[in-house]
Design an enzyme around this catalytic site. Structure first.
Site, PDB file in Angstrom:
ATOM      1  N   GLY A 257     -11.483 -10.707  -4.119  1.00 54.49           N
ATOM      2  CA  GLY A 257     -11.624 -12.109  -3.861  1.00 54.49           C
ATOM      3  C   GLY A 257     -10.920 -12.596  -5.046  1.00 54.49           C
ATOM      4  O   GLY A 257     -10.843 -13.930  -5.223  1.00 54.49           O
ATOM      5  N   ASP A 258     -10.581 -12.024  -6.250  1.00 53.17           N
ATOM      6  CA  ASP A 258     -10.037 -12.259  -7.434  1.00 53.17           C
ATOM      7  C   ASP A 258      -8.811 -11.509  -7.840  1.00 53.17           C
ATOM      8  O   ASP A 258      -8.420 -10.488  -6.786  1.00 53.17           O
ATOM      9  CB  ASP A 258     -11.027 -12.672  -8.402  1.00 53.17           C
ATOM     10  CG  ASP A 258     -10.741 -13.671  -9.611  1.00 53.17           C
ATOM     11  OD1 ASP A 258      -9.186 -13.570  -9.963  1.00 53.17           O
ATOM     12  OD2 ASP A 258     -11.453 -14.368  -9.877  1.00 53.17           O
ATOM     13  N   ASP A 259      -8.511 -11.174  -9.002  1.00 52.07           N
ATOM     14  CA  ASP A 259      -7.381 -10.374  -9.607  1.00 52.07           C
ATOM     15  C   ASP A 259      -7.904  -8.842  -9.168  1.00 52.07           C
ATOM     16  O   ASP A 259      -9.151  -8.448  -9.466  1.00 52.07           O
ATOM     17  CB  ASP A 259      -7.053 -10.680 -10.977  1.00 52.07           C
ATOM     18  CG  ASP A 259      -6.779 -12.148 -11.327  1.00 52.07           C
ATOM     19  OD1 ASP A 259      -6.041 -12.308 -10.566  1.00 52.07           O
ATOM     20  OD2 ASP A 259      -7.192 -12.589 -12.201  1.00 52.07           O
ATOM     21  N   SER A 290      -5.151  -8.940  -2.450  1.00 55.13           N
ATOM     22  CA  SER A 290      -5.942 -10.364  -3.090  1.00 55.13           C
ATOM     23  C   SER A 290      -5.142 -11.633  -2.648  1.00 55.13           C
ATOM     24  O   SER A 290      -4.248 -11.956  -3.410  1.00 55.13           O
ATOM     25  CB  SER A 290      -6.036  -9.997  -4.428  1.00 55.13           C
ATOM     26  OG  SER A 290      -6.813 -11.109  -5.095  1.00 55.13           O
TER      27      SER A 290
END
Length: 454
Positions: A257-259, A290
């Site tokens: 959900g992020d890097d 992502s």
């Protein structure tokens, strides 16, 4: 100085030294079963092996095993300098609160073993913020402890026969979104001031926040792991080397959900004062999904500096950007309007970004070829783009968005912006170091764990 080197973007996910079984007949109905796994450097076969069940562990998914993990580590740490020790987590669902590791120690997750993080927030003690951050990221002040922790350790291995660590993070995500947390969420694995670290052949799912966080550490290898989180889960970064050096990340598959990878080195005045950079980092054969974040990010916390980062054989699928450098004047970071400057914040602290290389890249179905935005009065310099093709779909965004940057390009499609002019007859390649990093010289040896089955 920051050096990002990016080559070839097609690779298959490859598991390194995945556990496999051999059987030998013993007396009666007894047989021996062996699992082979990777170890790095000194972290080979341990002289002492025990199972979590030897310390009262119960793998029913309901009984708490926090005390069992603590007892196991405490007892096995006594033989750290007598050949080291391995704690085997057998098949089952092992509910636990946070626990620590030890020197010359291997945590081995057997096939079908699942370590379940407790959802009882009261079982997560409050610890101090990192000195290079000065405060929590989610909220000012302290932070919740991490699920698996190591502090000032040498020769630490977390591996297995593709066992799983499940952070059960949905409860944390809801509290974070509802602004119900007074402290920063913990991570699945944090190793602080550690060296000779190997994390391999495990699956991490649903972390409350970041998954793997080596901080102030060196000689770190993360190999052949899978990280999975919903693509809308907040701050579930995959692997975040932070003020760490000689880090090797290879053959990993990450849905985040992020890097997927975020290289950091402290935040604002705290990171500047702590002054420990992240450097000599190699990332290869990474597959990342992502949709709202980067495959590889530098920052946003980068106040201690980032230098010599090499990335090759990267596959980005449905990702917001390939490589993203996040910074701004004074902060050394971009923090999305959550945090605010402290008393010693220096608004004139300008980050230096230079020597960025992108080579041999193919991008399909993208909305922009590149967004290159430097800092007015302090442009990003030394950018080199060679042999890059981007298939840009119809979009309202500009194909190239370039401000306050300087560099050169060659054999790039579509034609880059004026700030990165093409010199096809003069530029035949962009620089990529041919020397091996020290962490590249660390081999992974095959070790065996034998057990007796009735």
């Amino acid at each position: 100085m920051i050096l990002v080197l990016w080559t070839v973007v097609t690779a298959a996910f490859i598991g390194i030294a995945e556990g496999h079984r051999h059987h030998r007949r013993g007396g009666g109905a007894t047989e021996l079963e062996a699992f082979h796994y990777a170890a790095a450097g000194a972290g080979g076969n341990r002289a002492h092996v025990a199972r979590l069940t030897d310390f009262g562990g119960v793998g029913d998914g309901v009984t708490s095993n926090t005390a069992a993990f603590a007892a196991a580590v405490a007892n096995l740490s006594k033989v750290a300098y007598d050949g080291g020790a391995m704690l085997v987590v057998p098949a089952g669902r092992w509910l636990t609160g946070p626990f620590n590791l030890a020197n010359h120690f291997t945590l081995f997750l057997d096939h079908d073993a699942v370590i379940l993080a407790t959802q009882d927030i009261n079982k997560w003690s409050i610890i101090d913020p990192l000195p290079s951050y000065g405060r929590g990221r989610d909220a000012a002040g302290g932070r919740y402890s991490n699920l698996i922790m190591g502090y000032n350790l040498t020769d630490v291995v977390i591996t297995g026969n593709n066992g799983t660590i499940d952070g059960q993070g949905e409860t944390w995500w809801k509290m974070f979104r509802n602004k119900e947390l007074n402290y920063t969420r913990g991570y699945l694995i944090e190793l602080m001031y550690c060296k000779q670290v190997l994390i391999s052949n495990i699956t991490l799912v649903n972390s409350p926040s970041w998954n793997v966080h080596p901080v102030y550490s060196s000689q770190v290898i993360v190999s052949g792991i899978t990280i999975l989180a919903p693509v809308n889960s907040p701050n579930t970064d995959g692997i975040n080397p932070d003020s760490s050096s000689n880090v090797r990340i290879e053959d990993c598959y990450i849905v985040s959900g992020d890097d997927c990878i975020a290289i950091k080195s402290g935040w604002d005045e705290y990171g500047i004062a702590f002054n420990m950079s992240s450097k000599h980092i190699v990332i290869r054969r990474l597959t990342c999904i992502s949709p709202t974040s980067a495959v590889i990010a530098l920052g946003s916390e980068m106040s201690g500096g980032i230098q010599d980062v090499r990335a090759e054989d990267i596959t980005a699928i449905n990702s917001e950007s390939g490589v993203r450098i996040k910074t701004t004047i004074g902060r050394g970071a971009y923090v999305k309007d959550i945090f605010h400057p402290d008393d010693n914040f220096d608004p004139k602290a300008i980050p230096v970004v230079r020597n960025i290389t992108y080579s041999d890249v193919v991008a399909e179905n993208v909305t922009m070829a590149a967004k290159l935005e430097g800092i007015p009065g302090a442009p990003f310099t030394g950018i080199c783009i060679y042999n890059v093709t981007a298939e840009v779909v119809k979009s309202k965004k500009p194909i190239w968005n370039c401000t306050d940057v300087e560099g050169v390009s060659s054999h790039v499609t579509p034609t880059p912006c004026a700030q990165i002019p093409e010199y096809p007859d003069r530029i035949t390649h962009c620089p990529f170091p041919e020397d091996d990093l020290p962490v590249d010289c660390v081999g992974l040896e095959e070790c065996s764990y034998w057990r007796t089955n009735p």
